[in-house]
Design a protein around this motif. Structure first.
Motif, short mmCIF file in Angstrom:
data_model
loop_
_atom_site.label_atom_id
_atom_site.label_comp_id
_atom_site.label_asym_id
_atom_site.label_seq_id
_atom_site.Cartn_x
_atom_site.Cartn_y
_atom_site.Cartn_z
N ARG A 21 0.89 -4.09 -1.11
CA ARG A 21 0.91 -4.60 -1.93
C ARG A 21 0.98 -4.12 -2.83
NH1 ARG A 21 -2.30 -5.49 -6.31
NH2 ARG A 21 -4.41 -5.31 -5.27
N ARG A 22 1.29 -2.36 -3.24
CA ARG A 22 1.47 -1.64 -4.64
C ARG A 22 2.48 -1.23 -4.65
NH1 ARG A 22 -3.04 -1.15 -8.30
NH2 ARG A 22 -5.59 -1.97 -7.59
N LEU A 23 2.90 -0.26 -3.16
CA LEU A 23 3.91 0.50 -3.18
C LEU A 23 5.50 -0.26 -3.49
CD1 LEU A 23 2.48 3.22 -0.17
CD2 LEU A 23 2.41 3.07 -2.81
N PRO A 24 6.17 0.59 -3.47
CA PRO A 24 7.64 0.22 -3.59
C PRO A 24 8.31 0.14 -2.46
CG PRO A 24 7.90 1.73 -5.25
CD PRO A 24 6.40 1.56 -4.63
N ALA A 25 8.93 -1.05 -2.26
CA ALA A 25 9.64 -1.17 -1.02
C ALA A 25 10.26 0.08 0.12
CB ALA A 25 10.40 -2.30 -1.38
N ALA A 26 10.81 0.82 -0.83
CA ALA A 26 11.97 2.23 -0.68
C ALA A 26 10.38 3.37 -0.33
CB ALA A 26 12.23 2.76 -1.53
N VAL A 27 9.43 3.00 -0.30
CA VAL A 27 8.09 4.31 0.02
C VAL A 27 8.01 3.70 1.36
CG1 VAL A 27 6.03 4.97 -0.36
CG2 VAL A 27 7.12 4.79 -2.14
N GLU A 28 7.67 4.55 2.72
CA GLU A 28 7.19 4.00 4.19
C GLU A 28 6.13 3.96 3.72
OE1 GLU A 28 9.17 6.36 7.68
OE2 GLU A 28 10.51 7.23 6.51
N LEU A 29 5.12 3.32 4.66
CA LEU A 29 3.60 3.26 4.36
C LEU A 29 3.74 2.87 6.64
CD1 LEU A 29 1.05 3.01 3.46
CD2 LEU A 29 1.55 0.65 3.27
N THR A 30 2.62 4.66 6.21
CA THR A 30 2.41 4.19 8.20
C THR A 30 0.57 3.89 8.35
OG1 THR A 30 4.33 5.50 8.18
CG2 THR A 30 2.60 5.44 10.41
N VAL A 31 1.00 3.48 9.15
CA VAL A 31 -1.01 3.68 9.43
C VAL A 31 -0.30 3.85 10.87
CG1 VAL A 31 -2.78 1.84 10.20
CG2 VAL A 31 -1.42 1.59 8.04
#
Length: 377
Positions: A21-31
């Protein structure tokens, strides 16, 4: 830019959903998680007596997360110098920011024979192993020894005592604790209520008793030997191998360094008041929300390119939970403020807590399943 979340337990999944919800779409988020499921850990003991609960307390990560990349693998090493995470079966992952939410493993304290003869309770496989061993060796009598009278040990002892009553097996359930009370980290009124619930279910409580060694059939303690058919160990927490088998101590900002956080049971945290934070799901979830804010603010500052500006000061976690709750077989004990609840009121609260967590991660149908399982247990 990449943000890594290592682990998808209470802390990891809460944090990952917050960062989506918080990070910009351009930032990769990996779990990264060693399973494709989130497990509602504080309900695993239920599967000993009610295996059907397993479906309600496993949530597929691809249903709980919207845009995060999910890597199903085991973390083997975290190199904070190079900001690189090594995995058992996949290529290493570099990161700009990382949150270590790997939880803890079982501590055996170098007690001879304990690890090789005891069953822990960290997974549904462990619950199935405890149940199978019970029916193999204890359904017509015998003795079960549960080591450790924290919340996990209390819940295991309660489940097995209730299972024994349901099966009319007359199995002796003995709960062993090194300190002088059950639930030793909790308020006295809570301790007394839990003790009464255990005694009401026929659990024998041996406090101020230290396990010194274990053989295939005997638990040797400083107050005498205990013959057993089943030994369950719930006596403590140890660090994961990826953390050097350590649970590092972190301050209230929950940082190992400027770009690496550690959340939940993976660390020993001190809160903003300088008090140690107890290992609990409620603390892990609240810590995760603070870390989500801090990472998002750091990312925004870095992306803004204001190199000369001071980075945002990280928020600090202050331990504050409304109360405590624990299952004791077919009953429960809850403390809300100074008030203690048992019986149907406490069971309803316990069901609400588990269902509330499942709802918070988007598993609404599983929340309904869990409520039904809890109230019918």
């Amino acid at each position: 830019m990449r943000v890594l979340v290592l682990g998808a337990g209470y802390a990891g999944l809460t944090l990952a959903r917050d960062l989506e919800r918080r990070l910009p779409a351009a930032v990769e988020l990996t779990v990264v998680n060693d399973s494709p499921f989130h497990l509602v850990q504080h309900e695993v003991h239920r599967a000993i007596r009610r295996p059907s609960v397993a479906d309600a307390i496993e949530v597929p990560l691809d249903e709980a997360l919207d845009r995060a990349e999910i890597v199903v693998d085991r973390v083997t090493d975290i190199d904070r110098t190079s900001r690189r995470v090594h995995l058992a079966d996949s290529d290493p992952l570099d990161y700009d920011y990382c949150a270590v939410c790997l939880g803890a493993t079982t501590a055996y304290y170098d007690i001879p024979g304990l690890e090789s003869h005891a069953i822990p309770l960290k997974s549904l496989d462990d619950a199935a192993a405890i149940r199978a061993r019970y029916f193999d060796a204890c359904d017509d009598g015998g003795r079960v020894v549960v080591g450790g009278a924290g919340l996990s040990g209390i819940q295991v002892a309660g489940e097995l005592a209730t299972l024994s009553a349901e099966e009319d097996a007359h199995t002796d359930i003995v709960l062993v604790e090194q300190l002088d009370t059950v639930a030793p980290s909790f308020p006295e009124a809570f301790q007394r209520a839990v003790r009464d619930e255990l005694l009401d279910r026929g659990v024998e409580i041996r406090t101020e008793t230290t396990i010194e060694s274990v053989s295939a059939s005997t638990v040797e303690t400083d107050t005498g030997d205990l013959e057993y058919e089943l030994l369950v160990w719930a006596g403590g927490l140890a660090g994961q191998d990826a953390m050097g088998a350590d649970r590092p101590t972190v301050r209230a900002d929950l940082r190992l360094d400027r770009r690496t956080y550690v959340v939940g049971d993976a660390a020993r945290a001190m809160d903003a008041n300088g008090e140690p934070v107890p290992a609990s799901a409620s603390a892990a979830i609240r810590e995760a929300k603070i870390v989500g804010e801090n990472i998002a603010e750091q990312v925004a500052h870095e992306q803004a390119g204001d190199i000369g500006d001071f980075p945002p000061r990280p928020r600090q976690y202050r331990f504050d939970v409304p109360g405590w709750i624990v299952s004791v077989g077919d009953g429960a004990v809850a403390q809300v403020g100074p008030s203690i609840f048992c019986g149907s009121a406490a069971k309803a609260m316990k069901a609400t807590v588990g269902a509330g967590h499942l709802t918070s991660v988007g598993a609404i149908s599983k929340a309904a399943e869990l409520v039904e399982e809890e109230l019918n247990s």
